[in-house]
Scaffold this motif. Structure first.
Motif, PDB file in Angstrom:
ATOM      1  N   ALA A 280      65.797 -34.581  36.642  1.00 46.87           N
ATOM      2  CA  ALA A 280      64.524 -34.811  36.313  1.00 46.87           C
ATOM      3  C   ALA A 280      64.509 -35.755  37.665  1.00 46.87           C
ATOM      4  CB  ALA A 280      64.467 -35.514  34.804  1.00 46.87           C
ATOM      5  N   VAL A 281      63.821 -35.239  37.861  1.00 47.03           N
ATOM      6  CA  VAL A 281      62.737 -36.333  39.275  1.00 47.03           C
ATOM      7  C   VAL A 281      61.628 -36.889  38.918  1.00 47.03           C
ATOM      8  CG1 VAL A 281      62.021 -35.877  41.256  1.00 47.03           C
ATOM      9  CG2 VAL A 281      63.948 -33.852  40.727  1.00 47.03           C
ATOM     10  N   ILE A 282      61.951 -38.286  39.368  1.00 45.56           N
ATOM     11  CA  ILE A 282      61.122 -39.137  38.585  1.00 45.56           C
ATOM     12  C   ILE A 282      59.967 -40.580  40.230  1.00 45.56           C
ATOM     13  CG2 ILE A 282      61.460 -41.910  37.580  1.00 45.56           C
ATOM     14  CD1 ILE A 282      62.467 -40.777  34.514  1.00 45.56           C
ATOM     15  N   ASP A 283      59.083 -40.782  40.082  1.00 45.47           N
ATOM     16  CA  ASP A 283      58.660 -41.160  40.565  1.00 45.47           C
ATOM     17  C   ASP A 283      58.657 -42.564  40.573  1.00 45.47           C
ATOM     18  OD1 ASP A 283      56.913 -41.899  42.804  1.00 45.47           O
ATOM     19  OD2 ASP A 283      55.563 -40.978  42.386  1.00 45.47           O
ATOM     20  N   LEU A 284      59.688 -43.479  40.873  1.00 46.80           N
ATOM     21  CA  LEU A 284      59.352 -44.818  40.931  1.00 46.80           C
ATOM     22  C   LEU A 284      58.040 -45.127  41.246  1.00 46.80           C
ATOM     23  CD1 LEU A 284      62.997 -45.632  41.661  1.00 46.80           C
ATOM     24  CD2 LEU A 284      62.086 -45.494  39.834  1.00 46.80           C
ATOM     25  N   GLY A 285      57.442 -44.566  42.069  1.00 46.39           N
ATOM     26  CA  GLY A 285      55.662 -45.380  42.475  1.00 46.39           C
ATOM     27  C   GLY A 285      54.855 -45.435  41.572  1.00 46.39           C
ATOM     28  N   ALA A 286      55.504 -44.834  40.259  1.00 46.81           N
ATOM     29  CA  ALA A 286      54.509 -44.433  39.430  1.00 46.81           C
ATOM     30  C   ALA A 286      53.870 -45.112  38.236  1.00 46.81           C
ATOM     31  CB  ALA A 286      54.918 -43.081  37.955  1.00 46.81           C
ATOM     32  N   TRP A 287      54.742 -47.020  38.732  1.00 45.26           N
ATOM     33  CA  TRP A 287      54.226 -47.424  38.083  1.00 45.26           C
ATOM     34  C   TRP A 287      54.515 -48.817  38.527  1.00 45.26           C
ATOM     35  CZ3 TRP A 287      58.521 -45.043  37.039  1.00 45.26           C
ATOM     36  CH2 TRP A 287      60.335 -46.085  36.187  1.00 45.26           C
ATOM     37  N   SER A 288      54.068 -50.264  38.097  1.00 47.40           N
ATOM     38  CA  SER A 288      54.616 -51.410  38.608  1.00 47.40           C
ATOM     39  C   SER A 288      55.839 -51.914  37.818  1.00 47.40           C
ATOM     40  CB  SER A 288      53.643 -52.102  38.398  1.00 47.40           C
ATOM     41  OG  SER A 288      52.567 -51.412  39.686  1.00 47.40           O
ATOM     42  N   LEU A 289      56.342 -52.684  38.070  1.00 48.10           N
ATOM     43  CA  LEU A 289      57.807 -52.919  37.457  1.00 48.10           C
ATOM     44  C   LEU A 289      57.450 -54.015  36.406  1.00 48.10           C
ATOM     45  CD1 LEU A 289      61.152 -52.212  37.220  1.00 48.10           C
ATOM     46  CD2 LEU A 289      61.390 -54.434  38.795  1.00 48.10           C
ATOM     47  N   PRO A 290      57.017 -54.325  35.549  1.00 46.03           N
ATOM     48  CA  PRO A 290      57.032 -55.607  34.604  1.00 46.03           C
ATOM     49  C   PRO A 290      57.345 -57.235  35.281  1.00 46.03           C
ATOM     50  CG  PRO A 290      57.259 -54.008  33.177  1.00 46.03           C
ATOM     51  CD  PRO A 290      58.034 -54.017  34.988  1.00 46.03           C
ATOM     52  N   PRO A 291      56.317 -58.129  35.093  1.00 46.29           N
ATOM     53  CA  PRO A 291      56.887 -59.150  35.656  1.00 46.29           C
ATOM     54  C   PRO A 291      58.739 -59.690  35.328  1.00 46.29           C
ATOM     55  CG  PRO A 291      54.728 -59.336  34.969  1.00 46.29           C
ATOM     56  CD  PRO A 291      55.477 -57.907  34.748  1.00 46.29           C
ATOM     57  N   VAL A 292      58.775 -59.102  34.413  1.00 45.52           N
ATOM     58  CA  VAL A 292      60.113 -59.987  33.589  1.00 45.52           C
ATOM     59  C   VAL A 292      61.073 -59.021  34.228  1.00 45.52           C
ATOM     60  CG1 VAL A 292      60.321 -58.426  31.985  1.00 45.52           C
ATOM     61  CG2 VAL A 292      61.698 -60.259  30.889  1.00 45.52           C
ATOM     62  N   PHE A 293      61.100 -57.873  34.518  1.00 44.84           N
ATOM     63  CA  PHE A 293      62.061 -56.754  35.022  1.00 44.84           C
ATOM     64  C   PHE A 293      62.469 -57.678  36.285  1.00 44.84           C
ATOM     65  CE2 PHE A 293      60.869 -54.556  31.752  1.00 44.84           C
ATOM     66  CZ  PHE A 293      62.510 -54.022  31.648  1.00 44.84           C
ATOM     67  N   ARG A 294      60.947 -57.765  37.114  1.00 44.85           N
ATOM     68  CA  ARG A 294      60.746 -58.035  38.787  1.00 44.85           C
ATOM     69  C   ARG A 294      61.270 -60.196  38.222  1.00 44.85           C
ATOM     70  NH1 ARG A 294      56.069 -59.433  40.546  1.00 44.85           N
ATOM     71  NH2 ARG A 294      54.563 -58.556  38.875  1.00 44.85           N
ATOM     72  N   TRP A 295      61.491 -60.085  36.990  1.00 42.92           N
ATOM     73  CA  TRP A 295      62.359 -61.684  37.977  1.00 42.92           C
ATOM     74  C   TRP A 295      63.483 -61.388  37.389  1.00 42.92           C
ATOM     75  CZ3 TRP A 295      64.922 -64.423  33.802  1.00 42.92           C
ATOM     76  CH2 TRP A 295      65.605 -66.257  34.541  1.00 42.92           C
ATOM     77  N   LEU A 296      63.937 -60.469  36.574  1.00 39.32           N
ATOM     78  CA  LEU A 296      65.733 -60.366  36.530  1.00 39.32           C
ATOM     79  C   LEU A 296      66.219 -59.650  38.302  1.00 39.32           C
ATOM     80  CD1 LEU A 296      65.430 -59.627  32.682  1.00 39.32           C
ATOM     81  CD2 LEU A 296      66.256 -61.403  33.210  1.00 39.32           C
ATOM     82  N   ARG A 297      65.185 -59.055  37.995  1.00 44.55           N
ATOM     83  CA  ARG A 297      66.234 -58.493  39.489  1.00 44.55           C
ATOM     84  C   ARG A 297      66.069 -59.837  40.788  1.00 44.55           C
ATOM     85  NH1 ARG A 297      62.325 -53.496  42.606  1.00 44.55           N
ATOM     86  NH2 ARG A 297      60.477 -56.163  42.876  1.00 44.55           N
ATOM     87  N   GLU A 298      65.079 -60.335  40.767  1.00 43.55           N
ATOM     88  CA  GLU A 298      65.374 -61.610  42.085  1.00 43.55           C
ATOM     89  C   GLU A 298      66.335 -62.703  41.034  1.00 43.55           C
ATOM     90  OE1 GLU A 298      61.610 -62.867  42.001  1.00 43.55           O
ATOM     91  OE2 GLU A 298      60.961 -60.331  42.610  1.00 43.55           O
TER      92      GLU A 298
END
Length: 359
Positions: A280-298
């Motif tokens: 599979a080829v997935i475009d990571l720019g197709a959606w925005s990371l929801p806030p909860v995941f952005r906080w977990l990542r940071e």
């Protein structure tokens, strides 16, 4: 012989309250009865639960079974006392797997184990299970409540669920997956029920309490964030039930495979439904990371590859669709209330390849 030795012992003195168990059965009986559907044959209380496949409308059925738990998300529910949504997690983790095989969920059984049965606590959990069963169209036809003093302490308990579904012979998914098939993502409602050992470690490192304001907001359709609930409540957002939209897409035609994005994320789950020689080829720019995941990542300093193989990252289900049916199915799913994401396509190779980065 001492006075204590002369006294007779009882099961209640050993920590098991049979009357409380009976009271729980009576308390949850109406909730279970409300999940009745064609095929249900008997209520709670028997040694086994019966289900009539012919009455459910099947001529030549294949049975499909799934079992799962909630994982360490349960720890947050116990510590916050917010128990009403955890039953949805349990049901969703099982029935979302069933529909990926092309099966309609028919019935569900739960297992609730605790050290000392608190009828009100257990009833909240099981009533939540029943509500999720109704939403998924399956009957809650039985279960087990185990009171095991010495195994669980304080208000601790554990949950497991067992779902059985059916499909007509020859209708199983995946099928006919081919190079060029379109990947349609269905948005998640948060972290769902995987990755919580890491989530809890991040919260501990951040020095936050469950009743602290969530350090991430909720994203409105326009993109801006609004203040959210407490951290505990936000992280307990229940797993989304995908049964109705996936079954509808299956009946509409053009759905070749479906992958429930649980532990292992997109990286590990999507290849499970692809045949040898295809990736599979997935475009990571197709959606925005929801806030909860952005906080977990940071807050956790988590690398992108680790995010993609630990969390759903905002995509709870991936549908593999024939190209000539992709537009119609995407529109149908959006009209049913799903957040539809044009993720990418099936391509020659193996595994999942990513374009761009998570934003």
């Amino acid at each position: 012989m001492t006075e204590q030795a002369r006294e007779g012992l009882s099961y209640a003195a050993a920590g098991v309250d049979i009357e409380a168990g009976n009271a729980l059965v009576e308390r949850i009986r109406p909730a279970a009865a409300a999940t009745d559907r064609p095929g249900t044959m008997a209520g709670l209380g028997g040694f086994g639960a019966l289900f009539d496949l012919k009455a459910a409308g099947y001529a030549d059925p294949i049975l499909v079974a799934a079992t799962d738990g909630v994982g360490t998300k349960l720890r947050i529910a116990i510590e916050t006392g917010e128990l009403d949504g955890i039953g949805t997690d349990l049901v969703a983790m099982c029935v979302n797997d069933l529909v990926c095989q092309g099966a309609e969920p028919l019935f569900f059984l739960d297992y609730f184990a605790t050290g000392r049965l608190d009828v009100a606590q257990a009833a909240r959990v099981i009533e939540g299970i029943a509500a999720a069963c109704r939403a998924a169209g399956c009957a809650l036809i039985g279960g087990e409540t185990a009171e095991m003093p010495g195994m669980y302490h304080g208000g601790d308990f554990d949950l497991a669920g067992f779902a059985v579904g059916a499909m007509e012979r020859g209708q199983a998914l995946p099928r006919d997956v081919a190079e060029g098939d379109i990947l349609i993502g269905l948005g998640s409602d948060g972290v769902h029920s995987n990755g919580y050992s890491l989530v809890r470690r991040i919260v501990e490192r951040a020095g936050l309490a469950w009743d602290a304001p969530a350090p991430f907001g909720r994203r409105r359709p326009g993109g801006e964030e609004t203040p959210g609930p407490t951290l505990g409540a936000a992280l307990l957002t229940p797993t989304r039930l995908y049964v109705a939209p996936v079954l509808d897409a299956l009946r509409a035609g053009g759905l070749n495979a479906a992958a429930h994005i649980t532990g292992g994320g997109l990286t590990e789950n999507l290849p499970r439904v692809l045949p040898e020689g295809l990736g599979a080829v997935i475009d990571l720019g197709a959606w925005s990371l929801p806030p909860v995941f952005r906080w977990l990542r940071e807050a956790g300093g988590i690398a992108e590859a680790e995010m993609l193989r630990t969390f759903n990252c905002g995509v709870g289900m991936v549908l593999v669709v024939a190209p000539d049916r992709a537009e119609a199915l995407a529109r149908r799913l959006a009209e049913a209330g799903e957040r539809v994401i044009a993720l990418g396509r099936v391509a020659e190779g193996r595994g999942v390849g990513y374009l761009g980065t998570l934003a």
